[in-house]
Design an enzyme around this catalytic site. Sequence first.
Site, mmCIF file in Angstrom:
data_model
loop_
_atom_site.group_PDB
_atom_site.id
_atom_site.type_symbol
_atom_site.label_atom_id
_atom_site.label_comp_id
_atom_site.label_asym_id
_atom_site.label_seq_id
_atom_site.Cartn_x
_atom_site.Cartn_y
_atom_site.Cartn_z
ATOM 1 N N HIS A 186 0.726 -1.127 -0.220
ATOM 2 C CA HIS A 186 0.070 -0.085 0.031
ATOM 3 C C HIS A 186 1.299 1.430 0.366
ATOM 4 O O HIS A 186 0.419 2.209 -0.826
ATOM 5 C CB HIS A 186 -0.844 -0.162 1.807
ATOM 6 N N ARG A 293 10.122 -13.423 -17.597
ATOM 7 C CA ARG A 293 11.631 -14.653 -16.846
ATOM 8 C C ARG A 293 10.500 -15.377 -15.845
ATOM 9 O O ARG A 293 10.734 -14.934 -14.275
ATOM 10 C CB ARG A 293 12.634 -13.106 -15.913
ATOM 11 N N GLU A 428 20.880 -15.679 -28.241
ATOM 12 C CA GLU A 428 22.067 -14.837 -27.431
ATOM 13 C C GLU A 428 23.075 -16.084 -27.178
ATOM 14 O O GLU A 428 23.565 -15.728 -26.561
ATOM 15 C CB GLU A 428 20.944 -14.652 -25.838
ATOM 16 N N ASP A 452 23.878 -11.619 -22.519
ATOM 17 C CA ASP A 452 23.923 -13.808 -22.912
ATOM 18 C C ASP A 452 24.894 -13.425 -24.119
ATOM 19 O O ASP A 452 25.769 -14.085 -24.319
ATOM 20 C CB ASP A 452 23.215 -14.936 -22.711
ATOM 21 N N CYS A 499 15.336 -8.001 -26.130
ATOM 22 C CA CYS A 499 14.650 -8.092 -24.593
ATOM 23 C C CYS A 499 16.069 -7.481 -23.346
ATOM 24 O O CYS A 499 16.144 -7.514 -22.497
ATOM 25 C CB CYS A 499 13.878 -9.176 -24.569
#
Lengths: 569, 82
Positions: A186, A293, A428, A452, A499
């Site tokens: 909150h 992920r 990658e 990567d 990404c």
Amino acid sequence: MLKGIGSSEGYGIGKVLIVKEQSLYFVPRSDCDPERELERYKKAVDEFCNKTKQVAEHLKEAVGEQEAGIINSHIVMIKDPYMNEEIEKLIQAGHCAESALASVCHKFSNMFSSAKDELTKQRAVDVHDIKNTVLSILLGAEETDISSAPENTILVAKDLTPSMTACINKDNISGIITETGGRTSHSAIIARAMEIPAVLSVENITGILSNGDTVIVNGSDGVIIQSPNEEQIEEYAKKRVDFIEERKALYEFVGRETTTADGIKLELLGNIRNTHDAVNVIECDGEGIGLFRTEFLFMGRSSAPDEEEQFEEYKRAAIIMKNKPVIIRTLDVGGDKAIPYLKIKKEDNYFLGCRGVRYCLKNKSMYKKQLRAIIRASAFGDVRILLPLVTSVDEVRQVRKMIQKIMDELSQKGVAYNKNLKVGVMMETSAACLVADLLAKEADFFSIGTNDLTQYIMCADRGNADVAYLCSTYNPAVIRSIKYIIECGKNAGIPVGMCGEAASDKYMIPLLISFGLDEFSVNGSSVLYTRKVISQWTKSQADEVAKLVSEADTEQEIVRILKENANKT
Amino acid sequence: MVSKELTILSDDGLHMRPAGELADAMGKYNCDVTIDYDGSSIDAKSIIQIMAACIKGRSKILIRCDGKDEEQALKEALKILD
């Protein structure tokens, strides 16, 4: 320097005001006059309802309908016939109002926290908040008056209750520090809505700091600086001004399409770890999820999430994103990610070991559960699958075969899913790059993972300080790889996204535009920034920069070219 | 007694806000309002009972109203849940 969870970006400098926790201590009594106690209780509930209505009004203006709605349901809860019946029974038996309230709330709070459903579990916190607020009314406990806090106040508290946040005057409060909570609590939601920098979950902070101490709250990095020196104060004062100005400039990009200066439409998505992040991506105006992920669903627990739990999580992400793309990367683990129950063997060289899709294909029963969960979730939105650490066509075919089999099973059972579910490949590894033309025929889309990719192309461990200088995306070898991957995707007619961190790097963006990248996936907080940088380039300007870069021989030269040109736009 | 079966459309299920709205509205009627879900009967005037039942999205529930103003109560309950 103290660390916590950065829950609202920005920098604040000011003097500490510790919000004292009220003492809610009472002596439980069981020899009371029921009539008198009942009247006390009813009066307290009335006051609670009035107070809560005010808080809800305030939240509606400051934050939005949804938060206000949640607070409003606290009123319904305290008036709950079932709860009241129990409380009245205890009062009739002679218990004082305080102890009747506390014991009934305790019972309900336990009931909620033992629920299986995650959202229901969280309701225990609401019951706890209600109990404390009504108790403080019954006991006449004094609240620290936040509304009259002077300018440049840093609020420090165990936790901020809804009624406290309602009293915050955002012009005077320059930072918030609490001992509990995280990005989705909150306090964090309120802090972000009011644009007050906040660091939460700092252990024992109310004991460490004293009223009047000067501190710096760095909400962007989740750090507190105690008694800063003049240099630090100056540094952060500047950071603060820059941050505020930049934020203002970025607001112009809310709700806009992501286009280059000459009108080429690009896609701008967000990277997430869980559905909380998905909400954040929406808040930050992302156009979908470019990278979910999923390994984070497997971390910090003692057994793998089952199909049902994963399905609920993926489905929720799809629903939150409302038909915008949700690209779910299947489990990407290896020896470097500590998930004990997966029993990953110790490897001498885990970056070259059994990780990514290799691990998945070796542990098919677990992988099948994840694929089934994703495929089932595809009935609820534009869900897509992304395969990590692919090095060969064969891996993609194996996974496709599994997917087809699962789809056949689901069809037989009449379970809904998207028959045209897209399957993409993470680009990658050096191997994937070299056979990008072949992979492009197997995949429905590419997503380049630059972190990567850089490490594998440069043959340099990201975590090794001695070779860290090699881990730069600006190396000619990495840039050529990116260019080739995008070209192969274009030739095969499939979209190519990115990404990794490079997608939000202002120096890389012109190159990516020039090469023809279709989709940028960045962290939520970088969405507007990336949209702004993209809007500053035309294709022909970007092509010019790419041409200069293609003629450069070294990383240093490329960095120089990119920096010089970035400043021109 | 009047009753009606319906499917919860919200994918998140019957959570705090809709549950609160329903309990608040039903509390004003002079009839019993019960939700049958997954083998148990829930008092629709109690937000706590509704939430504790963890009614999932897209699941079927039966609403029963029994008493003086049962017709109006059912009508309003359906309006809130639709």
